[in-house]
Design a protein around this motif. Structure first.
Motif, PDB file in Angstrom:
ATOM      1  N   SER A  76      21.755 -13.698  16.171  1.00  0.00           N
ATOM      2  CA  SER A  76      22.711 -12.452  16.468  1.00  0.00           C
ATOM      3  C   SER A  76      21.745 -11.560  16.755  1.00  0.00           C
ATOM      4  O   SER A  76      22.024 -10.283  16.074  1.00  0.00           O
ATOM      5  CB  SER A  76      23.663 -12.420  15.387  1.00  0.00           C
ATOM      6  OG  SER A  76      24.585 -13.140  15.451  1.00  0.00           O
ATOM      7  N   THR A  95      23.387  -5.667  21.033  1.00  0.00           N
ATOM      8  CA  THR A  95      24.971  -5.636  20.381  1.00  0.00           C
ATOM      9  C   THR A  95      25.332  -4.547  20.655  1.00  0.00           C
ATOM     10  O   THR A  95      24.705  -3.305  20.925  1.00  0.00           O
ATOM     11  CB  THR A  95      25.066  -5.945  18.877  1.00  0.00           C
ATOM     12  OG1 THR A  95      26.274  -6.036  18.627  1.00  0.00           O
ATOM     13  CG2 THR A  95      24.384  -4.986  18.261  1.00  0.00           C
ATOM     14  N   ALA A 113      22.839 -11.694  21.207  1.00  0.00           N
ATOM     15  CA  ALA A 113      23.763 -10.380  20.615  1.00  0.00           C
ATOM     16  C   ALA A 113      24.961 -11.039  20.616  1.00  0.00           C
ATOM     17  O   ALA A 113      25.515 -11.541  21.427  1.00  0.00           O
ATOM     18  CB  ALA A 113      23.383  -9.513  21.429  1.00  0.00           C
ATOM     19  N   SER A 114      25.567 -10.669  19.344  1.00  0.00           N
ATOM     20  CA  SER A 114      26.983 -10.557  19.277  1.00  0.00           C
ATOM     21  C   SER A 114      27.647  -9.335  20.029  1.00  0.00           C
ATOM     22  O   SER A 114      26.976  -8.390  19.914  1.00  0.00           O
ATOM     23  CB  SER A 114      27.736 -10.861  17.918  1.00  0.00           C
ATOM     24  OG  SER A 114      27.087 -12.150  17.489  1.00  0.00           O
ATOM     25  N   THR A 135      28.550  -6.832  15.641  1.00  0.00           N
ATOM     26  CA  THR A 135      27.915  -7.185  14.181  1.00  0.00           C
ATOM     27  C   THR A 135      28.264  -6.547  13.030  1.00  0.00           C
ATOM     28  O   THR A 135      27.926  -5.251  13.113  1.00  0.00           O
ATOM     29  CB  THR A 135      26.487  -7.381  14.653  1.00  0.00           C
ATOM     30  OG1 THR A 135      26.154  -7.947  16.026  1.00  0.00           O
ATOM     31  CG2 THR A 135      25.724  -7.919  13.541  1.00  0.00           C
TER      32      THR A 135
END
Length: 997
Positions: free
Chosen positions: A347, A426, A502-503, A506
């Motif tokens: 992530s 993110t 990347a989420s 996060t």
């Protein structure tokens, strides 16, 4: 030892549970008595100090004027920004002196009808024609450094090419320092042609290198003879990560001999649409698409890494600020260009120091503490020690880091109704990896924890604030815990553009966080993550190696779709680690299930669909515990489980959900105390009669917060099969359509015929009735857009020149975008029903795909042409990562060490999974593995009769990288091959060879 009082699962009414849980969210202050408002006006070209509507000042002068007004005890101040681009020379910094007061925030807002942009870029001009033909150059400031360049509001890819496009032979031999290129004369020649300074700018990209959920990047240091030395510590952090004890999840090293998927950032790699910044000569190069002259384009080179920064201290927080109607754009993040590179862990958290960073006492020797102290992506807009900050109605777009970061004791902040799009990392990062335990969450039962996994005040200050020296006087305790922060009603799409692990959102360590009613889609990895690495040393056997302060957090009513589009092993909602502190019975030893679960993570009413390769849509992974799932919906998710994980701890309550796949599925190690029941099974591809429509209507932005949700580009991502409904003696066939951007009056067409009735449930769902005699073979939402026609190059053509004209026909005023392997070659507007553009391609086969879009962003079906530039080679081997190979239901794996071609392959476990490839040639060979756990697949060429292929070896031994099917003697021209998994545990695919005779 601790004892757990077990309980039977109970079914809760979703509405009752939600009401009780959300009542603990952000509560607005009572309306204060009306008072005069000081209005301060700013403009991009503002000057002077009057700051009036007639004589606006600069944005920095406006800030000073606010400070003076607040110092004079002005109750309400409002900064009104006029239209245009505010080019910031330095970040706009806010501290306690810029603050309002409870009920009287200082408001920074757009003037009526204005669209102010806060930019960290310089517009570049004065271009001179350069080489190769079609490329341009311009001098830039000696201090220029950026990993992004934006052209007409879109990020342009940096100069790059794949090893196969560069005709590298492969066979690189890895070491602790880098590579030996003896076996690759073409590769050695390429790097030898670069100066030492140019060589140090070259970057290698390794998607999946450290696990299918990662994408690491390292730069080259030098070349000596045949030895290519890589930057340190990046290379060690990528290829030689430390082991750690009591692992419930792995942090794999990449094999040192793995070749990069792409070579980036050298002028000699420049292709149409790409750019390169030569930092040694301070020269920017751009190769515009379709022969455009760059002086006619808006070319933005970022020079700032931070646009807005609100940084207080725990003693004097920055507070009571509102930002609305603004656009935050054009910033970069340059740390990955340094010696540490981007050694991806999960992530977008990454290693930047020793290879045991954040492993604390679990590695030998011990790493930095606390456990999980990894480096976060830099946020281009950030707030630390910030209270009651409101961001609403803003756009975060074209950013090179994370969009927004909130950390270090920040509380009661509201991020509502914004759009986050085209962001490198993110969208929202809440929390900090350095502060899992600013206080010991359970000192009575774990009194020694601060010594076994220490989290010191100085570590928190050094890692969670932009300027540790500004917070030296802070006393760290519960005041440092981020609490009551809300992220709601936002539209989040196309994030992770440069760092695809990347989420969408996060979450790290916090309490009473509420993430609700957001829409997240078109994501390379996970939708929402709560816990990254946190639980990698916890499991049911040892659940308390890594404690944290998480409690009372809620993830509810989010619409998450079209995720895991690039990487794998994530979920719609992904969790790790402790999600609540333990609460005990009166004996002080037995954990009270009900009391602890009441403070655990509540996952309520979320809807997920269209997942890429992954294990579970609701994924409670390593060390996860204390999670309540209720009222969620999961469907059309590529065979993934609805809920489960690998080596969680447990204490899960899964009830009242609508799932198309099994729940409570665990690999690696089982979860304890997991209660799954009272869930409703729905089809994997449900229609309007199969699913509770109120659940679909409730997910995504609320009606009051749908500004961006209803105006984003339209897309239809899911169309169900028609289902009959009976009313007033008549039968109507209806379909459920899911996507984005739906609003009142959105039209739907079936094979060119308008739907007689469209019921819009939300911006993400609608139900459309079929016209009599129509079917769902061609569905268009938002407009009727036909596929463009490609006249040239003709499909099957060979001997096409390296620079050629693509032309065809379309609808006047629409836009046609032409891509090759996902890379945009040109984007043109149709004029007089015709369109054309110029492209340059290397020798070899190419597949051009053209898509036509109307002004509302509605896309047509694709049109394609397959041809060969130059002379078709007698044979060419393609790896399974070739961008023109299309997969359905397959996952990627590398570093098996079993002899796979380039040490990677794709595999599928679900029958019906497919591989499709269109080629120009007279023969084709399919490579894969023969093994006892495989079975049969079918091969169908040019829509012919499928041929059964047996991949179980007769000798019982594994055979890697072998031809499993082939066909020769084909007529010269275009052919399409479809491979379909039929049976067996796995089907593997290791690439193709295309032959021309």
């Amino acid at each position: 030892m601790l004892l757990l009082k077990r309980r039977r699962p109970v079914q809760l009414l979703a509405g009752t549970a939600v009401t009780a849980l959300l009542a603990t969210g952000l509560v607005s202050a009572a309306a204060a008595a009306a008072s005069p408002v000081t209005s301060i006006y700013a403009a991009p070209n503002g000057s002077g100090t009057r700051c009036s509507a007639a004589a606006p000042c600069s944005i920095t002068t406006a800030q000073q004027t606010v400070r003076q007004a607040r110092a004079g005890h002005t109750a309400d101040a409002r900064v009104i920004l006029g239209d245009g681009t505010y080019r910031l020379a330095a970040p706009l910094d806010f501290d306690a002196a810029d603050s309002g007061s409870p009920g009287h925030p200082v408001v920074w807002t757009a003037a009526h009808g204005a669209h102010p942009v806060l930019s960290g870029a310089t517009r570049v001009g004065d271009w001179t024609a350069s080489s190769p033909s079609g490329a341009w150059s311009t001098p830039v400031a000696a201090t220029s450094a950026s990993r992004q360049l934006y052209v007409d509001g879109t990020e342009a890819p940096v100069a790059q090419a794949t090893p196969s496009q560069l005709h590298f032979a492969g066979g690189w031999k890895g070491s602790a320092q880098g590579y030996d290129l003896t076996a690759d004369p073409a590769g050695l020649a390429f790097f030898s042609a670069l100066t030492p300074a140019q060589l140090q700018q070259v970057e290698f990209d390794y998607p999946g290198g450290n696990g299918q959920w990662t994408d690491s990047k390292c730069r080259v240091q030098s070349l000596s003879g045949t030895s290519l030395t890589m930057d340190q510590p990046c290379w060690k952090d990528v290829t030689d990560r430390a082991d750690y004890a009591q692992a419930s999840g792995t942090l794999p090293s990449m094999g040192s001999s793995q070749m990069p998927a792409s070579i980036q950032n050298a002028r000699s790699l420049l292709h149409p649409g790409q750019w390169f910044l030569d930092q040694s000569s301070h020269t920017l190069y751009l190769y515009p698409l379709d022969g455009a002259e760059p002086d006619s384009l808006d070319v933005e080179l970022p020079h700032l890494e931070t646009l807005v920064q609100g940084a207080g201290s725990l003693a004097r927080p920055v507070h009571d600020l509102t930002f609305s109607g603004l656009t935050f754009s054009y910033a970069t993040w340059n740390a990955p260009s340094g010696p540490s590179g981007f050694a991806d862990v999960q992530s977008n958290l990454h290693l930047t120091g020793a290879n045991n960073q954040g492993m604390c006492s679990f590695s030998n020797p011990a790493g930095s503490c606390p456990w999980g102290l990894l480096t976060e992506p830099h946020a281009n807009v950030s707030f630390t020690a910030a209270d009651r900050i409101t961001l609403t109605g803003n756009r975060f777009a074209e950013l090179g880091g994370a969009g927004l970061g909130i950390a270090y004791g920040s509380s009661h902040n509201l991020v509502q109704g914004n759009e986050f799009t085209d962001i490198a990392s993110t969208s929202v990062l809440l929390g900090c990896t350095a502060d899992p335990t600013p206080v010991n969450p359970d000192p009575a039962h774990f009194p020694d924890y601060p010594t076994t996994n220490p989290d010191t005040p100085q570590v928190i200050k050094d890692n969670c604030t932009p300027d540790p020296s500004a917070v030296t006087g802070d006393t760290i305790g519960t005041n440092e815990i981020a609490t009551y922060n809300t992220v709601s009603d936002n539209v989040i799409d196309h994030v992770g553009t440069d760092y695809p692990s990347a989420s969408g959102i996060t979450l790290l360590y916090s309490r009473h966080s509420l993430v609700t009613h957001n829409e997240l889609y078109d994501l390379p990895y996970t939708g929402i993550t709560a816990g990254v690495i946190q639980g990698h040393v916890d499991s049911a056997d040892h659940p308390s190696n890594s404690l944290n302060i998480n409690a009372d957090n809620t993830i509810s009513y989010n619409l998450i779709h079209d995720y895991l589009r690039v990487l794998g092993d994530g979920g719609g909602v992904y969790m790790e680690g402790h999600q609540a502190a333990y609460h005990y019975q009166a004996d002080g030893r037995t954990i009270d299930f009900d009391a602890t679960m009441a403070h655990g993570l509540q996952v309520i009413g979320n809807v997920t669909y269209d997942q890429g390769p992954g294990f579970a849509s609701f994924y409670d992974d390593a060390g996860s515990e204390w999670i309540h799932y209720v009222g969620n919906v999961q469907f059309h998710n590529s065979g993934a489980n609805a809920q489960g994980g690998c080596a969680p701890t447990g204490h899960f309550l899964v009830e009242g959900n609508y799932f198309s796949a099994p729940a409570g599925q665990y690999i690696c190690a089982n979860a304890v105390d997991s209660h799954v029941g009272s869930n409703t099974s729905i089809p994997a591809a449900p229609g309007p009669n199969d699913i509770q429509l109120t659940a679909l209507q409730s997910a995504g932005p609320d009606p009051s917060g749908r500004g961006f949700a209803e105006t984003t580009d339209l897309e239809a991502d899911y169309v169900s099969t028609p289902q009959a409904t009976f009313a007033d003696g008549a039968t109507t066939m209806r379909v459920l359509i899911a996507g984005a951007g739906f609003g009142p009056g959105t039209p739907v067409y079936f094979s060119g015929h308008a739907a007689p009735k469209v019921q819009v449930l939300s911006p993400g769902f609608l139900i459309a009735s079929l016209p009599p005699g129509a079917d769902t073979s061609q569905v268009s939402v938002g407009g009727l857009v036909a596929a463009p026609r490609i006249s040239a190059p003709a499909s099957g053509a060979t001997g096409v020149a390296g620079t050629f004209t693509v032309h065809g026909s379309g609808v006047t005023g629409d836009t046609v975008t032409v891509t090759d392997g996902g890379t945009t070659l040109c984007r043109v507007t149709v004029a007089g029903s015709a369109w054309s553009c110029t492209a340059t391609e290397a020798d070899g086969q190419h597949t051009l795909v053209a898509v036509q879009s109307n002004p509302r962003g509605v896309d047509s079906p694709p049109a394609a042409t397959v041809f060969v530039v130059g002379t078709a080679p007698a044979s060419v081997r393609l790896n399974d990562t070739d961008p023109d190979i299309q997969y359905v239901g397959f996952s990627y794996q590398n570093n098996r060490g079993l002899g796979d071609y380039q040490d990677d392959l794709h595999y599928a476990s679900d029958n019906g999974s497919t591989v499709t490839y269109t080629f120009v040639g007279t023969g084709i060979e399919v490579f894969g593995e023969q093994s006892g756990d495989e079975g049969h697949f079918s091969a169908a060429l040019d829509a012919g009769t499928p041929v059964s292929v047996d991949t179980v070896p007769t000798d019982g031994q594994r055979h890697s990288n072998v031809v499993v099917w082939s066909k020769t003697g084909l007529p010269a021209g275009v052919h399409t091959l479809v491979l379909t998994k039929v049976d067996g545990t796995y089907m593997t695919f290791d690439g193709l060879e295309i032959d021309n005779s």
